[in-house]
Design an enzyme around this catalytic site. Sequence first.
Site, PDB file in Angstrom:
ATOM      1  N   LYS A  29       4.904   4.329  -1.629  1.00 30.42           N
ATOM      2  CA  LYS A  29       5.013   5.473  -2.207  1.00 30.42           C
ATOM      3  C   LYS A  29       6.096   6.190  -1.979  1.00 30.42           C
ATOM      4  O   LYS A  29       6.739   6.975  -2.705  1.00 30.42           O
ATOM      5  CB  LYS A  29       3.734   6.369  -1.973  1.00 30.42           C
ATOM      6  CG  LYS A  29       2.299   5.876  -2.196  1.00 30.42           C
ATOM      7  CD  LYS A  29       1.259   6.712  -1.862  1.00 30.42           C
ATOM      8  CE  LYS A  29      -0.104   6.257  -2.239  1.00 30.42           C
ATOM      9  NZ  LYS A  29      -1.277   6.911  -1.683  1.00 30.42           N
ATOM     10  N   GLY A  63       0.932  -1.325   0.003  1.00 30.69           N
ATOM     11  CA  GLY A  63       0.118   0.006   0.084  1.00 30.69           C
ATOM     12  C   GLY A  63       0.773   1.303  -0.046  1.00 30.69           C
ATOM     13  O   GLY A  63       1.898   1.479  -0.434  1.00 30.69           O
ATOM     14  N   SER A  64       0.372   2.234   0.575  1.00 27.75           N
ATOM     15  CA  SER A  64       0.991   3.624   0.449  1.00 27.75           C
ATOM     16  C   SER A  64       2.562   3.828   1.157  1.00 27.75           C
ATOM     17  O   SER A  64       3.160   4.686   0.891  1.00 27.75           O
ATOM     18  CB  SER A  64       0.183   4.715   1.135  1.00 27.75           C
ATOM     19  OG  SER A  64      -1.140   4.661   0.516  1.00 27.75           O
ATOM     20  N   THR A  65       2.833   2.874   2.114  1.00 21.28           N
ATOM     21  CA  THR A  65       4.274   2.891   2.381  1.00 21.28           C
ATOM     22  C   THR A  65       5.301   2.921   1.320  1.00 21.28           C
ATOM     23  O   THR A  65       6.187   3.337   1.326  1.00 21.28           O
ATOM     24  CB  THR A  65       4.329   1.839   3.442  1.00 21.28           C
ATOM     25  OG1 THR A  65       4.029   0.609   2.852  1.00 21.28           O
ATOM     26  CG2 THR A  65       4.094   2.274   4.824  1.00 21.28           C
TER      27      THR A  65
END
Length: 585
Positions: free
Chosen positions: A309, A305-307
């Site tokens: 990014k 997920g967003s980690t």
Amino acid sequence: MGSNQTQHRRKLTLLCFLLLTAMAGLMVRLGYLMLCCSEHYSQMAEDLHERERTIKAARGRILDANGVVIATNRTVCTISVIYNQVKERERVIQVLCQELGLDEEEVRKKVEKRSSREIIRTNVDKEIGDRIRDYHLAGVKVDEDYKRYYPFDSLASKVLGFTGGDNQGIVGLEVIYENYLKGMNGRILTTTDAAGVEVENTFEDRVEPIAGNDLYISLDVNIQQYAEQAAYETLEKKGAKRVSVIVMNPQNGEIMAMVNVPEFNLNEPFTLNKEVPSDISAKEKQELLNQMWRNPSINDTYEPGSTFKIITAAAGLEAGVVKLEDTFSCPGFRIVEDRKIRCHKVGGHGGETFLQGVMNSCNPVFIDVGQRLGVDSYYHYFEQFGLKKKTGIDLPGEAGTIMHKKENIGLVELATVSFGQSFQITPIQLITTAASIVNGGHRVTPHFGVRVVNSEGTNIHRFSYPSGERILSEETSAAMRHVLEQVVAEGSGKRAALAGFRIGGKTATSEKLPRSLKKYISSFVGFAPADNPQVIALITIDEPQGIYYGGTIAAPVIADIFKNILPYLEIEENKEESVVSESNQ
């Protein structure tokens, strides 16, 4: 008449000749055996009258970064009987049943078995072994042995691992460093007569065992305990399936803590850590044990997920396809080919800079950066950052990244990968890559093993690990430290802020497959101090109940851990920053 006598004499002559030939052959064979094979048969005769018993070697200890013993040995005993030497068989059966708490039928079967040596029980407490020895029962042997003992019971159970009945490592560090930890067994040779009874007034031939070496590791008991306490509180509070925490030195890859709760009792590794039906089959129990022993931080993959990014942002900045001040527009979604990919903020973030896009964890911004990079360039950085290879951590069973083949990545796949979906990595891979991005840009190898020390206290080996391979420039690393500090200061990671300390980090809330189940993994990766990282930590909360956003439930846990360990690690508090932070609250 004369003819019969002649035939009779010929038969006698032939018979005498055969007898003489046979006797000559036997004499030659006897002479050969006596002159040429005497040593061999003498040894065989001696072996028939010697009985050997093994003396187990003490296994080397495992010690933490401060020299605290976290795996050692306890003296136990092995009780055995030698059939030919037992004089009072009923008395022996009675005493062994009484002292060992065994069933009479089981003991009798072994005591009455005609064998050279029959083991009654292993891993008997030394106190009980001493009592049995004091009975002076002929034919009963009490040999001292060693059993692995873990003073902290369940601490770092899925990291340390445990040993089997033969004191050999089975999982975890115990098996990885088996060759250093195991010693060399000794032996006792006793002389017996033809009936197998020990001959009096003869000396035992004793070869002393050689103890194993001690292993010093980077894990710190105090930090591990801080992290375990926080993880268990989160597990209970959120009703999660499990919680994992990794704490690492981002400069050299040394792991200070690795928590995977629920842990299990290392001193009773075959006892399940949860209630199960009493009629469970042996196969089902073994499957549950395998799951209990499993280390999800390295054995399991998940959609980050967003980690993730962090990786897309670093690649975009390094390639020069985006700058912090570049502007984007987020209406709440992006159309990629035939797919409408939404932002977590349904109404959208409107106009924002790239820096604000990272702070807001805005999916459309990262989709745009991924498209600017293109498949070839993005895949290049994916490989350059080390994501296609395993980390090389010194634990067994590390899983590899599950990623699309380059030729199968279209615009939709590129878009989803850019914000951390449609592929899987391990938690150890994520934190290692994040550490390498913020530490100045050099790849590190996560590890526990530091050095090996012999029984005299002399260092005999210091481990070295591949490091220093540059994966991005110092300028990009500095930019990423600044960006991630703003995420905590004013963005989605605000709940990880800690008065007096500069914290950087990134939140994530990833939906598990299949999506229809609506189950999530909430996570946060944070580091401190933001300008010169000395510690980095990752928490993953698997299937939390109720509120599941990473910024809401995962970030505060890392803040709580940092609150305890930053002073412990002598990371100085920024007094000026503390005053400013408190005034803003």
